[in-house]
Design a protein around this motif. Structure first.
Motif, PDB file in Angstrom:
ATOM      1  N   ALA A 197      -4.436 -30.557  33.637  1.00  0.00           N
ATOM      2  CA  ALA A 197      -3.511 -31.106  32.873  1.00  0.00           C
ATOM      3  C   ALA A 197      -3.202 -32.220  32.079  1.00  0.00           C
ATOM      4  O   ALA A 197      -2.790 -32.516  31.613  1.00  0.00           O
ATOM      5  CB  ALA A 197      -2.023 -30.590  33.664  1.00  0.00           C
ATOM      6  N   GLU A 198      -3.581 -33.639  33.531  1.00  0.00           N
ATOM      7  CA  GLU A 198      -3.790 -34.422  33.150  1.00  0.00           C
ATOM      8  C   GLU A 198      -4.546 -35.220  31.924  1.00  0.00           C
ATOM      9  O   GLU A 198      -4.617 -35.788  31.086  1.00  0.00           O
ATOM     10  CB  GLU A 198      -3.706 -35.442  34.390  1.00  0.00           C
ATOM     11  CG  GLU A 198      -2.256 -35.633  35.037  1.00  0.00           C
ATOM     12  CD  GLU A 198      -2.763 -36.209  36.382  1.00  0.00           C
ATOM     13  OE1 GLU A 198      -4.212 -36.473  36.578  1.00  0.00           O
ATOM     14  OE2 GLU A 198      -1.818 -36.760  36.861  1.00  0.00           O
ATOM     15  N   TYR A 199      -6.473 -34.635  32.321  1.00  0.00           N
ATOM     16  CA  TYR A 199      -6.239 -34.593  30.801  1.00  0.00           C
ATOM     17  C   TYR A 199      -6.579 -34.392  29.722  1.00  0.00           C
ATOM     18  O   TYR A 199      -6.974 -34.651  29.000  1.00  0.00           O
ATOM     19  CB  TYR A 199      -8.211 -33.879  31.868  1.00  0.00           C
ATOM     20  CG  TYR A 199      -9.452 -34.396  30.917  1.00  0.00           C
ATOM     21  CD1 TYR A 199     -10.589 -34.972  31.166  1.00  0.00           C
ATOM     22  CD2 TYR A 199      -9.569 -33.349  29.760  1.00  0.00           C
ATOM     23  CE1 TYR A 199     -11.247 -35.705  30.052  1.00  0.00           C
ATOM     24  CE2 TYR A 199     -10.850 -33.735  28.875  1.00  0.00           C
ATOM     25  CZ  TYR A 199     -11.683 -35.119  29.390  1.00  0.00           C
ATOM     26  OH  TYR A 199     -12.863 -35.304  28.346  1.00  0.00           O
TER      27      TYR A 199
ATOM     28  N   HIS B 206      -4.688 -35.338  24.251  1.00  0.00           N
ATOM     29  CA  HIS B 206      -6.025 -34.452  24.019  1.00  0.00           C
ATOM     30  C   HIS B 206      -5.707 -34.099  22.532  1.00  0.00           C
ATOM     31  O   HIS B 206      -4.479 -33.256  22.187  1.00  0.00           O
ATOM     32  CB  HIS B 206      -6.575 -33.492  24.597  1.00  0.00           C
ATOM     33  CG  HIS B 206      -7.963 -33.345  24.766  1.00  0.00           C
ATOM     34  ND1 HIS B 206      -8.505 -32.910  23.121  1.00  0.00           N
ATOM     35  CD2 HIS B 206      -8.931 -33.739  25.046  1.00  0.00           C
ATOM     36  CE1 HIS B 206     -10.071 -32.697  23.682  1.00  0.00           C
ATOM     37  NE2 HIS B 206     -10.643 -33.860  24.794  1.00  0.00           N
ATOM     38  N   PRO B 207      -6.487 -34.571  21.406  1.00  0.00           N
ATOM     39  CA  PRO B 207      -6.227 -34.219  20.040  1.00  0.00           C
ATOM     40  C   PRO B 207      -6.930 -33.200  19.497  1.00  0.00           C
ATOM     41  O   PRO B 207      -6.540 -33.006  18.372  1.00  0.00           O
ATOM     42  CB  PRO B 207      -7.850 -35.629  19.741  1.00  0.00           C
ATOM     43  CG  PRO B 207      -8.665 -35.575  20.977  1.00  0.00           C
ATOM     44  CD  PRO B 207      -8.196 -35.642  21.633  1.00  0.00           C
ATOM     45  N   LEU B 208      -7.490 -32.063  20.804  1.00  0.00           N
ATOM     46  CA  LEU B 208      -7.314 -30.789  20.192  1.00  0.00           C
ATOM     47  C   LEU B 208      -6.229 -30.464  20.788  1.00  0.00           C
ATOM     48  O   LEU B 208      -6.579 -29.041  20.587  1.00  0.00           O
ATOM     49  CB  LEU B 208      -9.157 -30.020  20.556  1.00  0.00           C
ATOM     50  CG  LEU B 208      -9.672 -31.038  20.450  1.00  0.00           C
ATOM     51  CD1 LEU B 208     -11.233 -30.469  20.433  1.00  0.00           C
ATOM     52  CD2 LEU B 208      -9.649 -30.932  18.140  1.00  0.00           C
ATOM     53  N   VAL B 209      -5.454 -31.324  21.254  1.00  0.00           N
ATOM     54  CA  VAL B 209      -4.271 -30.181  22.355  1.00  0.00           C
ATOM     55  C   VAL B 209      -3.147 -30.058  21.644  1.00  0.00           C
ATOM     56  O   VAL B 209      -2.735 -31.883  21.850  1.00  0.00           O
ATOM     57  CB  VAL B 209      -4.594 -30.195  23.427  1.00  0.00           C
ATOM     58  CG1 VAL B 209      -3.025 -29.076  24.586  1.00  0.00           C
ATOM     59  CG2 VAL B 209      -5.999 -29.119  24.470  1.00  0.00           C
ATOM     60  N   ALA B 210      -1.872 -29.448  21.242  1.00  0.00           N
ATOM     61  CA  ALA B 210      -1.230 -29.663  21.034  1.00  0.00           C
ATOM     62  C   ALA B 210       0.259 -30.131  21.357  1.00  0.00           C
ATOM     63  O   ALA B 210       0.950 -31.281  21.879  1.00  0.00           O
ATOM     64  CB  ALA B 210      -0.293 -28.808  20.262  1.00  0.00           C
ATOM     65  N   GLU B 211       0.479 -29.099  23.371  1.00  0.00           N
ATOM     66  CA  GLU B 211       0.935 -29.738  24.303  1.00  0.00           C
ATOM     67  C   GLU B 211       0.488 -28.734  25.693  1.00  0.00           C
ATOM     68  O   GLU B 211      -0.654 -27.808  25.720  1.00  0.00           O
ATOM     69  CB  GLU B 211       2.455 -28.932  23.895  1.00  0.00           C
ATOM     70  CG  GLU B 211       3.727 -28.584  24.791  1.00  0.00           C
ATOM     71  CD  GLU B 211       4.508 -28.486  25.024  1.00  0.00           C
ATOM     72  OE1 GLU B 211       5.337 -28.845  24.901  1.00  0.00           O
ATOM     73  OE2 GLU B 211       4.681 -27.044  23.687  1.00  0.00           O
TER      74      GLU B 211
ATOM     75  N   THR C 227      -2.919 -25.065  21.541  1.00  0.00           N
ATOM     76  CA  THR C 227      -3.994 -25.634  20.900  1.00  0.00           C
ATOM     77  C   THR C 227      -3.717 -26.497  19.561  1.00  0.00           C
ATOM     78  O   THR C 227      -2.282 -25.884  18.588  1.00  0.00           O
ATOM     79  CB  THR C 227      -4.875 -24.588  20.513  1.00  0.00           C
ATOM     80  OG1 THR C 227      -4.495 -23.212  19.550  1.00  0.00           O
ATOM     81  CG2 THR C 227      -6.135 -24.411  20.957  1.00  0.00           C
ATOM     82  N   ALA C 228      -4.239 -27.625  18.956  1.00  0.00           N
ATOM     83  CA  ALA C 228      -3.846 -28.236  17.951  1.00  0.00           C
ATOM     84  C   ALA C 228      -4.058 -27.299  16.677  1.00  0.00           C
ATOM     85  O   ALA C 228      -3.647 -27.413  15.682  1.00  0.00           O
ATOM     86  CB  ALA C 228      -4.899 -29.629  17.618  1.00  0.00           C
ATOM     87  N   GLY C 229      -4.753 -26.033  16.412  1.00  0.00           N
ATOM     88  CA  GLY C 229      -5.594 -25.535  15.340  1.00  0.00           C
ATOM     89  C   GLY C 229      -4.518 -24.140  15.464  1.00  0.00           C
ATOM     90  O   GLY C 229      -5.530 -23.432  14.249  1.00  0.00           O
ATOM     91  N   GLY C 230      -3.812 -24.021  16.211  1.00  0.00           N
ATOM     92  CA  GLY C 230      -3.205 -22.979  15.918  1.00  0.00           C
ATOM     93  C   GLY C 230      -3.620 -21.607  16.227  1.00  0.00           C
ATOM     94  O   GLY C 230      -4.632 -21.910  17.642  1.00  0.00           O
TER      95      GLY C 230
ATOM     96  N   ILE D  88     -13.317 -28.993  33.126  1.00  0.00           N
ATOM     97  CA  ILE D  88     -13.131 -29.371  32.084  1.00  0.00           C
ATOM     98  C   ILE D  88     -13.836 -29.349  31.112  1.00  0.00           C
ATOM     99  O   ILE D  88     -14.190 -29.044  29.588  1.00  0.00           O
ATOM    100  CB  ILE D  88     -12.284 -30.862  32.376  1.00  0.00           C
ATOM    101  CG1 ILE D  88     -11.329 -30.932  33.204  1.00  0.00           C
ATOM    102  CG2 ILE D  88     -12.180 -31.898  31.356  1.00  0.00           C
ATOM    103  CD1 ILE D  88     -11.259 -32.223  34.091  1.00  0.00           C
ATOM    104  N   THR D  89     -15.534 -29.398  31.296  1.00  0.00           N
ATOM    105  CA  THR D  89     -16.756 -29.587  30.678  1.00  0.00           C
ATOM    106  C   THR D  89     -16.544 -28.199  29.713  1.00  0.00           C
ATOM    107  O   THR D  89     -16.404 -28.037  27.681  1.00  0.00           O
ATOM    108  CB  THR D  89     -17.420 -29.664  31.024  1.00  0.00           C
ATOM    109  OG1 THR D  89     -17.558 -30.515  32.125  1.00  0.00           O
ATOM    110  CG2 THR D  89     -18.219 -29.633  30.212  1.00  0.00           C
ATOM    111  N   ASP D  90     -16.217 -26.865  30.003  1.00  0.00           N
ATOM    112  CA  ASP D  90     -16.528 -25.083  29.676  1.00  0.00           C
ATOM    113  C   ASP D  90     -15.190 -25.919  28.462  1.00  0.00           C
ATOM    114  O   ASP D  90     -15.608 -24.978  27.057  1.00  0.00           O
ATOM    115  CB  ASP D  90     -16.153 -24.558  30.473  1.00  0.00           C
ATOM    116  CG  ASP D  90     -16.718 -23.692  30.092  1.00  0.00           C
ATOM    117  OD1 ASP D  90     -17.350 -23.159  29.200  1.00  0.00           O
ATOM    118  OD2 ASP D  90     -16.258 -22.264  30.401  1.00  0.00           O
ATOM    119  N   LEU D  91     -14.128 -26.212  29.075  1.00  0.00           N
ATOM    120  CA  LEU D  91     -12.834 -25.930  28.052  1.00  0.00           C
ATOM    121  C   LEU D  91     -12.957 -26.864  26.894  1.00  0.00           C
ATOM    122  O   LEU D  91     -12.792 -26.545  25.524  1.00  0.00           O
ATOM    123  CB  LEU D  91     -11.279 -25.979  28.957  1.00  0.00           C
ATOM    124  CG  LEU D  91     -10.015 -25.537  28.105  1.00  0.00           C
ATOM    125  CD1 LEU D  91     -10.092 -24.450  27.878  1.00  0.00           C
ATOM    126  CD2 LEU D  91      -8.695 -26.357  29.069  1.00  0.00           C
TER     127      LEU D  91
END
Length: 389
Positions: free
Chosen positions: A268-270, A274-279, A310-313, A371-374
């Motif tokens: 969650a903290e990572y 993050h630019p690819l995660v909206a929330e 996700t930031a991309g919807g 984390i790496t996989d996601l």
């Protein structure tokens, strides 16, 4: 083995220290008999008549869960749904019940479909807002308030103690679905709840190899007697082998939940910001709505469940789930393996779940690998969407 000073980790690991008196086995036998011998005078001195609700295989698992929850008695059921619906079936036609807008989808559908047809008056509210609870309660008519905290799949938090006080003020019982928290993190009965329910399919078992449910009561009362009768008469109980598997899983409960909670917090903290995660939706984040309440009523962590938007919807969410390799695309939660799911696709029309949301059940793999996989899957999904545009 257990006494007032025995810590819950020891109670779970040794399953109350039970030893088979005949063989001295540490693990219990699996009783398969469906029926039991009558005495010569036609009585049952063993206390058992039929396996449906008097299976010896239930005894130890029920006793362990009762001890971990600090309750009076626990009943095992064939699934979490069987356990939850038995609580409502213990009510009477005309009774008014409150439940949250955000909750396990199958139970929400059951309440709005089946429970109402049986005469229960079901009202869904924002259970995270005490003023909404207070406004919805009907003195003398509201008989049950159902809370799920953290609530699947947005992981919102309800103040158990405050809600219990409100419910008891109008003569209602408070039941808490504590599947996501488990007794490792929260003990609702100590906070004023009357009943605590688990889908034991999830963390209590922890190995994704059975379906089971449990309900534990704080005290003996008329409603509990009806719940007990519902189990006996409806027959929604576990088989002997499944009961044995549940007990096996309970022995490692504290290790598994603490490991998953630690990893979920790091994930969650990572991905927060993050630019690819909206929330990121996780009660362990200081920015999360309900974090202060969660910090009061949850201990040793905030659970192994979180969701990301996700930031991309929606397209990015579905593509991300399709691209992960370590995270497995599957329904359910609480197992040793990490799972990812586009929840809106599962729940279908009418779901309150945002279309861009991915539900994550964190297992016990190495957190860096998860984390790496996601992150790789998010990147691939985002790049794919950009190329299509």
């Amino acid at each position: 083995m257990a006494n007032d000073e025995t810590r819950p980790e020891s109670i779970a690991a040794q399953a109350l220290g039970w030893i088979d008196q005949t063989t001295r086995a540490i693990n219990p036998p699996i009783h398969m008999s469906s029926t039991f011998l009558r005495d010569a005078d036609n009585q049952y001195s063993s206390g058992r008549v039929y396996i449906r609700d008097q299976n010896p295989a239930f005894d130890q698992a029920e006793a362990v869960i009762t001890a971990l929850e600090g309750g009076h008695e626990t009943l095992l059921f064939a699934s979490g749904m069987a356990a939850a619906t038995a609580v409502f079936q213990g009510l009477r036609p005309g009774d008014h019940v409150l439940a949250p807008h955000v909750m396990y989808w199958s139970l929400r559908n059951w309440l709005l479909g089946f429970a109402t047809s049986w005469g229960l008056e079901v009202e869904l509210i924002d259970m995270t807002d005490p003023s909404s609870v207070a406004a919805a309660l009907r003195p003398g008519q509201t008989k049950l308030v159902w809370v799920e905290t953290p609530a699947n799949p947005l992981w919102t938090i309800t103040d158990i103690a405050a809600t219990a006080e409100l419910a008891h003020g109008v003569g209602a019982l408070l039941a808490v679905d504590s599947t996501a928290a488990t007794p490792v993190l929260t003990r609702p009965l100590e906070l004023g709840a009357d009943l605590v329910m688990h889908s034991a399919t999830k963390y209590l078992n922890g190995h994704s190899d059975l379906t089971a449910g449990t309900v534990t009561t704080r005290a003996e009362n008329e409603h509990w007697q009806r719940v007990r009768a519902v189990r006996a008469q409806n027959g929604g109980t576990l088989g002997s082998f499944e009961s044995w598997l549940l007990l096996r899983g309970l022995r490692t409960l504290y290790l598994r939940v603490r490991a998953a909670s630690t990893s979920a917090q790091l994930i969650a903290e990572y991905f927060y910001g993050h630019p690819l995660v909206a929330e990121v939706l996780y009660p362990g984040l200081a920015s999360a709505h309900g974090h202060e309440i969660a910090s009061r009523q949850m201990h040793d962590g905030y659970g192994g469940m979180l969701s990301i938007r996700t930031a991309g919807g929606e397209a990015a969410a579905i593509a991300t789930a399709a691209t992960t390799t370590l995270w497995k695309r599957a329904t359910s939660l609480g197992g040793v393996e990490s799972l990812i799911e586009h929840r809106a696709s599962v729940e279908g029309p009418g779901s309150p779940v945002p279309a861009d949301l991915l539900r994550l059940s964190v297992g016990i793999e190495h957190v860096d690998d998860l984390i790496t996989d996601l992150e790789h899957a998010l990147t691939v999904a985002h790049n794919g969407i950009e190329l299509r545009v």
